[in-house]
Scaffold this motif. Structure first.
Motif, short mmCIF file in Angstrom:
data_model
loop_
_atom_site.label_atom_id
_atom_site.label_comp_id
_atom_site.label_asym_id
_atom_site.label_seq_id
_atom_site.Cartn_x
_atom_site.Cartn_y
_atom_site.Cartn_z
N TYR A 75 0.84 -1.20 0.00
CA TYR A 75 0.00 0.00 0.00
C TYR A 75 0.87 1.25 0.00
O TYR A 75 1.66 1.49 0.93
N GLU A 79 0.79 8.18 -1.45
CA GLU A 79 -0.03 8.43 -2.62
C GLU A 79 -1.52 8.19 -2.36
O GLU A 79 -2.37 8.90 -2.90
N TYR A 80 -1.83 7.19 -1.55
CA TYR A 80 -3.22 6.75 -1.43
C TYR A 80 -3.91 7.17 -0.13
O TYR A 80 -5.13 7.30 -0.09
N ASP A 84 -7.92 8.10 0.47
CA ASP A 84 -8.76 7.11 1.15
C ASP A 84 -9.42 7.71 2.39
O ASP A 84 -10.57 7.37 2.71
N LYS A 131 -11.89 -2.34 -5.34
CA LYS A 131 -11.27 -1.27 -4.56
C LYS A 131 -12.18 -0.06 -4.37
O LYS A 131 -11.81 0.85 -3.63
N HIS A 132 -13.33 -0.07 -5.02
CA HIS A 132 -14.11 1.16 -5.04
C HIS A 132 -15.57 1.01 -4.62
O HIS A 132 -16.20 2.03 -4.31
N HIS A 371 -10.49 1.77 -13.92
CA HIS A 371 -9.21 1.99 -13.27
C HIS A 371 -8.16 0.93 -13.60
O HIS A 371 -7.07 0.95 -13.03
N GLU A 410 -15.68 6.60 -5.06
CA GLU A 410 -14.72 6.66 -6.17
C GLU A 410 -14.41 8.09 -6.57
O GLU A 410 -13.26 8.45 -6.83
N GLY A 413 -11.84 10.31 -4.41
CA GLY A 413 -10.42 9.96 -4.36
C GLY A 413 -10.10 8.65 -3.70
O GLY A 413 -8.93 8.39 -3.38
N LYS A 415 -8.97 4.98 -3.24
CA LYS A 415 -8.08 4.15 -4.04
C LYS A 415 -8.17 2.67 -3.69
O LYS A 415 -7.97 1.82 -4.55
N THR A 416 -8.45 2.36 -2.42
CA THR A 416 -8.45 0.97 -1.97
C THR A 416 -9.61 0.75 -1.00
O THR A 416 -10.38 1.67 -0.70
#
Length: 647
Positions: A75, A79-80, A84, A131-132, A371, A410, A413, A415-416
């Motif tokens: 992970y 960035e994520y 999240d 993931k979304h 994605h 989604e 933003g 991501k996971t």
């Protein structure tokens, strides 16, 4: 020369190729193929090969069953994580009002929508491959659950110990009905989860390829019609029965139209205002999508504004607007669903399992294609099966993917699956800490000496006895029993006085016959004191004062005022009016002041026509709201308890 140039130009425009090969017949073609030779295996060898497990194969199966082990170690926090967190908060604030609202569609109390928004969402983080998507309550599934619950436990259900005429007017009936509907919903979630889990283990995820976009859109459009119809009575504030099965939409609309004249204007204004605010928020988010860092969470803003306005204006008591009510704090202890309900709901569980998987895998495929990652249909079945079956042990009903929340997750933003886990944690905080903030009214606080009673029915000949019985049971004050005990105490006191007088006469006669001066002095002293022992205690021979009499022989209640909430009452007949008058008279005899709050104009006119008001029962007993009645009862109690300053 010109012909050659034209041929070359034509050749450049239409390129061609030529292949020279022999003409193959089937025998020649089979001879040219390189066929893989397979060595025949015995059944024992095949079983041994399938049961063989290497470390690589075990790791692959573990990663397939728990996808979080594959993506969480890699992970990218920098960035994520921020995306999240924002996505999880945005989805969480949307999940709260939806969970409360969709629980009503499922015919269970609102708090169970919060349970269904926590346990399954948290479990999907570990087992899901998308993931979304946002797992949790969804309108279509909630309506299907509600249909089964109403069918198994209808409004006309008869509970043990009550007759069919009076049962619908007691609080015990509604509590028992809701508890049974919760058990139906929980068992339905368990069974549908087991079905999804079995289908996933049997690799039935391939059916996802048949879920085309037109099919999903048509299904969701029809579901939107059902949701709108089911919510119409809440928008208008109309009380109607709940319908399920074929033509339920038609029956629901007909029931609403038949009672359209009873529309609660305050509820309608509140509902329309909320709808307008939501549409404005949606339009702003669409127009300024590129300029806004995150979409405006208009859903939670509407909830906060609505809660504040409801509490400040006292909409429930003053205008009869239905509210969420009490949200219990904490989580329920795990409990086993009622297995005996499975035969009656098995077919419905299959339908819910398939529809739930269809919705989830359809949205998952859309986001995966957008994605650039893949989902596993079989693992999605397993994940949903675990979410529903395990969640059922903690009082959650069937769940699936929510389209609106998934789009929010989604677009903000996410991501996971961390975003989904954070949204479930927000629901958990509401359950264990701040649930009362989402109740439209402040907390369920009882003023000492004041009881408020409400029965969700009119008062007429069929339920007058049930109304009186429920009132005595809930308030804990039975005037007939108190008066009987008071008469018994008065008789006992009279017997004690009579015995004391007889004892006094005997003592006087004995002392009169005595010739000793000391004895005569003592007799005079005893007569002056006028007190003789009775039952081991000193008791007055003469009548005691009223205060002493009330203190020693009259059973007293700890209630001085009783408020009858007439918000749900829309009809009173002559028997009901006589019952109400009898209640006021009986409670007055035991020192309990009875008043009526939130009585509608038509009911007041009906009471006037029935000659309900007279010199003993005046209109001063009527109050516009419960709040006014409570204040009046407090003032009355304080004025009665304060000593008279002139004496």
């Amino acid at each position: 020369m010109e012909h050659a140039q034209e041929h070359e130009t034509c050749h450049e425009q239409t390129q061609r190729y030529c292949v020279e090969r022999p003409v193959y017949n089937q025998e020649l073609l089979q001879g040219q193929l390189h066929r893989r030779e397979r060595t025949p295996q015995t059944l024992r060898q095949k079983i041994a090969h399938s049961c063989r497990c290497s470390s690589k194969k075990a790791k692959s199966h573990l990663y397939s069953f728990l996808p979080i082990l594959k993506w969480l170690p890699r992970y990218p926090v920098k960035e994520y994580l921020l995306g999240d967190i924002i996505s999880g908060i945005s989805t969480g604030v949307m999940q709260l009002p939806q969970g409360l609202a969709y629980a009503l569609l499922a015919a269970v109390p609102p708090v169970f929508g919060l349970y269904s928004s926590f346990y399954p969402v948290f479990l999907y983080t570990f087992f899901g491959t998308s993931k979304h998507i946002s797992i949790g309550t969804f309108a279509v599934i909630s309506m299907m659950v509600g249909g089964v619950a109403v069918r198994q436990v209808p409004d006309e259900m008869v509970s043990v110990g009550h007759n069919s005429t009076n049962v619908t007017d007691s609080f015990e009936y509604y509590n028992a009905r809701d508890a049974k509907r919760v058990q139906v919903a929980v068992t339905l979630a368990f069974l549908s989860g087991v079905i999804q889990l079995c289908l996933g283990l049997l690799r039935f995820g391939f059916v996802a390829i048949y879920l085309t976009e037109p099919l999903v859109r048509g299904f969701t459009t029809a579901a939107a019609v059902h949701v709108f119809t089911s919510q119409l009575k809440y928008l208008l504030g109309i009380k109607t029965n709940r319908y399920s099965g074929p033509l339920s939409v038609v029956y629901s609309i007909a029931a609403v139209l038949s009672k359209i004249t009873t529309t609660n204007i305050a509820a309608l204004i509140v509902g329309l205002t909320c709808i307008v605010l939501l549409l404005i928020g949606k339009e702003i988010n669409l127009r300024f999508k590129k300029k806004l860092p995150v979409p405006i969470p208009m859903e939670i803003i509407v909830v906060i504004i609505g809660t504040g306005v409801s509490a400040g204006m006292n909409l429930s008591e003053s205008y009869g607007v239905d509210v969420v009510g009490n949200i219990p704090q904490g989580l329920c202890a795990p409990a086993v669903p009622e297995i005996q309900l499975i035969p009656a709901i098995f077919v419905d569980a299959i339908a819910i399992a398939i529809v739930g998987f269809s919705m989830a895998v359809s949205m998952a495929k859309i986001f995966a294609l957008k994605h650039g990652y893949t989902i596993d249909g079989n693992q999605e079945l397993i994940a949903l099966g675990i979410c529903n079956s395990v969640g059922s042990f903690f009082q959650s009903f069937s769940v699936t993917c929510s389209m609106s929340r998934s789009l929010v997750q989604e677009s903000t933003g996410g991501k996971t699956q961390i975003a989904g886990a954070l949204s479930s944690i927000m629901v958990l905080l509401v359950l264990v800490a701040v649930g009362y903030l989402f109740e439209p009214l402040p907390q369920v606080k009882e003023y000492p000496g004041i009881k408020i009673f409400q029965a969700n029915a009119s008062l007429y000949f069929a339920n007058s006895e049930s109304y009186t019985g429920a009132l005595k049971k809930k308030t804990g004050v039975d005037p007939c029993a108190i008066l009987a005990a008071r008469r018994k105490a008065q008789k006992r006191h009279a017997r004690e006085i009579k015995a004391a007088n007889q004892l006094r006469k005997k003592a006087v006669l004995k002392l009169v016959n005595s010739s000793t001066n000391d004895v005569e002095a003592s007799v005079k002293h005893e007569i002056a004191n006028d007190e003789l022992p009775v039952n081991g205690k000193n008791a007055s021979v003469q009548d005691t004062s009223p205060d002493e009499h009330e203190h020693f022989v009259e059973p007293k209640t700890n209630i001085h005022s009783l408020i009858l909430d007439f918000t749900p009452v829309n009809f009173v007949d002559s028997v009901g009016a006589k019952t109400l008058k009898s209640i006021i008279k009986e409670y007055k005899e035991v020192g309990v002041h009875v008043c009526i709050a939130s009585c509608s104009g038509p009911v007041i006119n009906e009471l006037t026509r029935l000659n309900f008001f007279d010199n003993t029962v005046t209109r001063e007993l009527l109050f516009h709201s419960i709040h006014d009645a409570v204040l009046a009862c407090q003032v009355k109690d304080r004025s009665a308890s304060q000593p008279n300053s002139d004496l």
